[in-house]
Design a protein around this motif. Structure first.
Motif, PDB file in Angstrom:
ATOM      1  N   ILE A 235       0.678  -1.219   0.211  1.00  0.00           N
ATOM      2  CA  ILE A 235      -0.088  -0.190   0.008  1.00  0.00           C
ATOM      3  C   ILE A 235       0.727   1.162   0.038  1.00  0.00           C
ATOM      4  O   ILE A 235       0.419   2.291  -0.686  1.00  0.00           O
ATOM      5  CB  ILE A 235      -0.898  -0.104   1.058  1.00  0.00           C
ATOM      6  N   GLU A 236       1.965   1.275   0.613  1.00  0.00           N
ATOM      7  CA  GLU A 236       2.854   2.407   0.846  1.00  0.00           C
ATOM      8  C   GLU A 236       3.389   2.840  -0.646  1.00  0.00           C
ATOM      9  O   GLU A 236       4.129   3.579  -0.744  1.00  0.00           O
ATOM     10  CB  GLU A 236       4.094   1.991   1.611  1.00  0.00           C
ATOM     11  N   ASP A 237       3.406   1.892  -1.640  1.00  0.00           N
ATOM     12  CA  ASP A 237       3.931   2.152  -3.030  1.00  0.00           C
ATOM     13  C   ASP A 237       3.011   2.743  -3.882  1.00  0.00           C
ATOM     14  O   ASP A 237       3.034   3.167  -4.819  1.00  0.00           O
ATOM     15  CB  ASP A 237       4.395   0.713  -3.487  1.00  0.00           C
TER      16      ASP A 237
ATOM     17  N   LEU B 262      -9.380  -0.258  -7.259  1.00  0.00           N
ATOM     18  CA  LEU B 262      -8.313  -0.393  -6.202  1.00  0.00           C
ATOM     19  C   LEU B 262      -8.716  -0.092  -5.014  1.00  0.00           C
ATOM     20  O   LEU B 262      -8.434  -0.453  -3.706  1.00  0.00           O
ATOM     21  CB  LEU B 262      -7.025  -0.169  -6.670  1.00  0.00           C
ATOM     22  N   GLN B 263      -9.142   1.366  -4.982  1.00  0.00           N
ATOM     23  CA  GLN B 263      -9.631   1.995  -3.772  1.00  0.00           C
ATOM     24  C   GLN B 263     -10.885   1.362  -3.060  1.00  0.00           C
ATOM     25  O   GLN B 263     -10.926   1.275  -1.977  1.00  0.00           O
ATOM     26  CB  GLN B 263      -9.940   3.424  -4.275  1.00  0.00           C
TER      27      GLN B 263
ATOM     28  N   VAL C 197     -11.717  -2.302   1.848  1.00  0.00           N
ATOM     29  CA  VAL C 197     -12.106  -3.578   2.535  1.00  0.00           C
ATOM     30  C   VAL C 197     -10.934  -4.071   3.364  1.00  0.00           C
ATOM     31  O   VAL C 197     -10.692  -4.534   4.593  1.00  0.00           O
ATOM     32  CB  VAL C 197     -12.112  -4.682   1.365  1.00  0.00           C
ATOM     33  N   LEU C 198      -9.523  -3.754   2.905  1.00  0.00           N
ATOM     34  CA  LEU C 198      -8.438  -3.927   3.793  1.00  0.00           C
ATOM     35  C   LEU C 198      -8.257  -3.398   4.939  1.00  0.00           C
ATOM     36  O   LEU C 198      -7.926  -3.780   6.079  1.00  0.00           O
ATOM     37  CB  LEU C 198      -7.283  -3.739   2.916  1.00  0.00           C
ATOM     38  N   GLY C 199      -8.755  -1.862   4.965  1.00  0.00           N
ATOM     39  CA  GLY C 199      -8.728  -1.282   6.095  1.00  0.00           C
ATOM     40  C   GLY C 199      -7.580  -0.835   6.795  1.00  0.00           C
ATOM     41  O   GLY C 199      -7.613  -0.774   8.049  1.00  0.00           O
ATOM     42  N   ARG C 200      -6.519  -0.823   6.044  1.00  0.00           N
ATOM     43  CA  ARG C 200      -5.064  -0.286   6.650  1.00  0.00           C
ATOM     44  C   ARG C 200      -4.311   0.338   5.781  1.00  0.00           C
ATOM     45  O   ARG C 200      -4.804   0.703   4.465  1.00  0.00           O
ATOM     46  CB  ARG C 200      -4.549  -1.799   6.841  1.00  0.00           C
ATOM     47  N   MET C 201      -3.277   0.994   6.441  1.00  0.00           N
ATOM     48  CA  MET C 201      -2.579   2.086   5.379  1.00  0.00           C
ATOM     49  C   MET C 201      -0.998   1.463   5.204  1.00  0.00           C
ATOM     50  O   MET C 201      -0.281   2.244   4.372  1.00  0.00           O
ATOM     51  CB  MET C 201      -2.285   3.143   6.435  1.00  0.00           C
TER      52      MET C 201
ATOM     53  N   THR D  93      -3.849 -11.408   6.286  1.00  0.00           N
ATOM     54  CA  THR D  93      -2.885 -10.369   6.020  1.00  0.00           C
ATOM     55  C   THR D  93      -1.831 -11.228   5.111  1.00  0.00           C
ATOM     56  O   THR D  93      -0.393 -10.631   5.115  1.00  0.00           O
ATOM     57  CB  THR D  93      -2.139  -9.809   7.413  1.00  0.00           C
ATOM     58  N   ARG D  94      -2.057 -12.316   4.742  1.00  0.00           N
ATOM     59  CA  ARG D  94      -0.969 -13.349   3.830  1.00  0.00           C
ATOM     60  C   ARG D  94      -1.084 -12.489   2.539  1.00  0.00           C
ATOM     61  O   ARG D  94      -2.075 -12.597   1.668  1.00  0.00           O
ATOM     62  CB  ARG D  94      -1.379 -14.677   4.026  1.00  0.00           C
TER      63      ARG D  94
END
Length: 322
Positions: free
Chosen positions: A177-179, A221-222, A227-231, A247-248
């Motif tokens: 996600i940071e990318d 993608l957004q 759904v992932l709910g994290r940063m 988280t796998r």
């Protein structure tokens, strides 16, 4: 020495040549330089395991291997109907194993080169390439995905991003996600590392909005990221049977499975990349624009990736003016 599932351990440089306090660092740098991409290492490890097992069965040394052992092994692969590209990869894995162990490789022998040339000539097979799909069929597939469940949201985002970004499956697997950098103009994806970018130099892909929300890679993608709910962390992850998000990090093997389940068994994850090139060329994009997204280094590679199986496609006979 290597285990059954690994390539040989890289030989430590002789202490007489490297100061004692630098040996550990030198070993690390040499290992990084020789081993290459993670996917290549995994493939080579499997090939090396197959070769060592064959040598054990025939009571032959595998490291260093005699030329006769390699001749027999490659001949058996050819007789078993293996593709020439697969046979070549096995030879490359054996060469890499000997390089890592700092011993002479039988692959350098002229007899091996003649053998491989003969195998290639007899097989007369072009390496099978992942086929490209048409844009219309891809659109129909995307719109048929059930996005009321997490699996559908993930798969839609994966397919659209993979296609519009001309991603390799390994790049999709490694994506975090940071990318991702979103703005009003679209999305810029930073690749930390790729098959052709082993040194971690800055490499970016641009993704643009589509007028149709159902086909928009950015909106899709957004929706999945919500759904992932994290940063932070992996973008594409596996799901449990009840559609519960884990988280796998999703593997390249599963990415390939999603493509086949969605588009058909004749396709692979690599079809996303091949189709990007083909559709772009059919729509008149020049090689430099295509290469800016795929990160290919030469126009020759673009020509190799372009799938124009229909003789009526991209044919100048339509432009004769008659």
């Amino acid at each position: 020495m290597a285990t059954d599932n690994q390539l040989p351990v890289i030989s430590t440089p002789p202490a007489a040549q490297v100061p004692a306090h630098l040996v550990e660092s030198t070993q690390r740098y040499v290992e990084s330089g020789l081993r290459g991409a993670a996917n290549t290492v995994r493939a080579y490890a499997g090939d090396w395991k197959r070769f060592t097992a064959w040598c054990q069965l025939h009571q032959l040394e595998s490291l260093p291997a005699p030329v006769e052992a390699l001749i027999g092994f490659l001949t058996e692969l050819a007789d078993a109907g293996k593709k020439f590209a697969t046979i070549e990869r096995h030879a490359a894995a054996i060469a890499k194993a000997h390089e890592l162990a700092n011993v002479d490789s039988p692959t350098a022998d002229k007899k091996i080169k003649v053998l491989l040339k003969g195998i290639a000539r007899e097989k007369k097979m072009r390496q099978k390439q992942a086929p490209a799909f048409s844009l219309d069929s891809f659109k129909r597939t995307i719109k048929s995905i059930d996005v009321s469940i997490p699996a559908g949201l993930r798969n839609r985002a994966l397919l659209l991003l993979g296609f519009t970004g001309a991603f390799r499956r390994s790049e999709l697997e490694a994506l975090n996600i940071e990318d991702l950098a979103f703005d009003d103009d679209g999305l810029v994806v930073t690749l930390q590392q790729s098959k052709t970018n082993q040194l971690g130099q800055a490499e970016e892909k641009a993704i643009f909005y589509s007028p149709d929300p159902a086909l928009c890679p950015i909106r899709s993608l957004q929706a999945w990221l919500l759904v992932l709910g994290r940063m932070e962390g992996p973008v594409f992850v596996s799901l449990r049977k009840n559609n519960q998000v884990t988280t796998r990090r999703m593997t390249t093997k599963y990415t390939n499975l999603i493509v086949q389940q969605s588009l058909g068994n004749q396709y692979t994850a690599h079809s996303l990349r091949a189709s990007f090139v083909t559709v772009s060329k059919l729509n008149g994009a020049d090689d430099s624009k295509v290469m800016n997204q795929t990160k290919h280094k030469t126009s020759a590679m673009i020509r190799r990736y372009t799938r124009l199986d229909n003789v009526r496609q991209h044919n100048s006979a339509k432009e004769l003016g008659l």
